[in-house]
Design a protein around this motif. Structure first.
Motif, short mmCIF file in Angstrom:
data_model
loop_
_atom_site.label_atom_id
_atom_site.label_comp_id
_atom_site.label_asym_id
_atom_site.label_seq_id
_atom_site.Cartn_x
_atom_site.Cartn_y
_atom_site.Cartn_z
N GLN A 7 0.84 -1.19 0.00
CA GLN A 7 0.00 0.00 0.00
C GLN A 7 0.88 1.24 0.00
N HIS A 8 0.45 2.23 -0.81
CA HIS A 8 1.14 3.52 -0.84
C HIS A 8 0.19 4.56 -0.26
N LEU A 9 0.70 5.35 0.68
CA LEU A 9 -0.08 6.39 1.34
C LEU A 9 0.70 7.69 1.26
N SER A 10 0.00 8.79 1.07
CA SER A 10 0.67 10.08 1.11
C SER A 10 -0.28 11.13 1.65
N GLY A 11 0.31 12.17 2.19
CA GLY A 11 -0.46 13.28 2.73
C GLY A 11 0.48 14.42 3.04
N GLU A 12 -0.10 15.52 3.47
CA GLU A 12 0.72 16.69 3.77
C GLU A 12 0.04 17.53 4.84
N VAL A 95 9.99 12.02 3.25
CA VAL A 95 9.56 13.30 3.80
C VAL A 95 10.18 14.39 2.93
N GLN A 96 9.34 15.30 2.47
CA GLN A 96 9.79 16.44 1.65
C GLN A 96 9.24 17.71 2.28
N CYS A 97 10.11 18.64 2.61
CA CYS A 97 9.68 19.94 3.14
C CYS A 97 9.78 20.98 2.03
N GLN A 98 8.76 21.86 1.97
CA GLN A 98 8.73 22.90 0.96
C GLN A 98 8.38 24.23 1.63
N ALA A 122 -2.02 -7.16 8.30
CA ALA A 122 -3.00 -6.59 9.23
C ALA A 122 -2.49 -5.27 9.80
N ALA A 123 -1.20 -5.20 10.12
CA ALA A 123 -0.62 -3.97 10.65
C ALA A 123 -0.69 -2.86 9.60
N ILE A 124 -0.49 -3.20 8.34
CA ILE A 124 -0.58 -2.20 7.26
C ILE A 124 -2.00 -1.68 7.14
N ARG A 125 -2.98 -2.57 7.20
CA ARG A 125 -4.38 -2.12 7.11
C ARG A 125 -4.72 -1.18 8.26
N GLU A 126 -4.27 -1.52 9.46
CA GLU A 126 -4.52 -0.66 10.63
C GLU A 126 -3.82 0.69 10.48
N PHE A 127 -2.57 0.67 10.03
CA PHE A 127 -1.82 1.90 9.81
C PHE A 127 -2.52 2.78 8.78
N ALA A 128 -2.95 2.19 7.68
CA ALA A 128 -3.62 2.95 6.62
C ALA A 128 -4.90 3.61 7.11
N ALA A 129 -5.63 2.91 7.95
CA ALA A 129 -6.88 3.47 8.48
C ALA A 129 -6.63 4.70 9.33
N GLY A 130 -5.47 4.79 9.97
CA GLY A 130 -5.17 5.92 10.84
C GLY A 130 -4.18 6.92 10.26
N TYR A 131 -3.87 6.80 8.97
CA TYR A 131 -2.81 7.62 8.37
C TYR A 131 -3.09 9.12 8.46
N ASP A 132 -4.26 9.54 8.04
CA ASP A 132 -4.58 10.97 8.09
C ASP A 132 -4.56 11.50 9.52
N MET A 134 -2.73 10.32 11.90
CA MET A 134 -1.33 10.36 12.31
C MET A 134 -0.69 11.67 11.87
N LEU A 135 -0.94 12.08 10.62
CA LEU A 135 -0.35 13.33 10.15
C LEU A 135 -0.89 14.53 10.91
N THR A 136 -2.16 14.50 11.25
CA THR A 136 -2.76 15.56 12.07
C THR A 136 -2.09 15.60 13.43
N GLU A 137 -1.84 14.42 14.00
CA GLU A 137 -1.17 14.35 15.30
C GLU A 137 0.27 14.86 15.20
N TRP A 138 0.97 14.51 14.14
CA TRP A 138 2.34 15.01 13.96
C TRP A 138 2.34 16.53 14.01
#
Length: 150
Positions: A7-12, A95-98, A122-132, A134-138
């Motif tokens: 799975q590929h995930l991306s966000g900003e 990680v890319q900073c702009q 299973a860990a990947i599916r769980e991670f993907a479900a919380g990806y957005d 996670m970025l908000t938390e970061w």
């Protein structure tokens, strides 16, 4: 027969900080400033100096993950880590900073995850479900660090 999930995930997210403050926060040492319980153990270089090819490990949730900084490009404000959690999953993290302007930075984060077992899938599916989330938390954690540092 096991079939690996990939799975590929991306966000900003955007931070109200200059790029030269933000960029170092995504090194192993920099993450100790804002990530709770982030305690990398350095193998090479032993002092944890950020450099391409550095190798370190982290532990979380009873798992040990081995990391290397595959690409380190300070001039372009980019990192690419490769990590493996043995018997579970293989992950590339970019990680890319702009700089948006002198006081704001966009942080683009992408993960490519490959399962090495059913538990890894299973860990990947769980991670993907919380990806957005996670970025908000970061973003929140970095802003909390900024507010304490001021």
């Amino acid at each position: 027969m096991f079939q690996a999930l990939q799975q590929h995930l991306s966000g900003e997210f955007t931070l109200p900080l200059d790029i030269d403050t933000v960029y170092p926060l995504f090194t192993p040492a920099g993450e100790t400033l804002w990530v709770p319980d982030w305690q990398p153990q350095y193998f090479h270089p032993a002092d944890g100096h950020t450099s391409a090819g550095m190798v370190f490990s982290t532990g979380h949730g009873g798992e040990t993950t081995l990391w290397t900084l595959a690409d380190y490009d300070p001039a372009s404000y980019r990192y690419r880590y490769v990590r493996v959690t043995p018997g579970s999953r293989f992950v590339q993290v970019a990680v890319q900073c702009q700089a948006l302007d002198a006081a704001n930075t966009r942080v683009c984060v992408s993960y490519t995850l490959t399962g090495l077992s059913e538990a890894g899938n299973a860990a990947i599916r769980e991670f993907a479900a919380g990806y957005d989330a996670m970025l908000t938390e970061w973003r929140s954690l970095i802003l909390a660090w900024r507010d304490k540092a001021c």
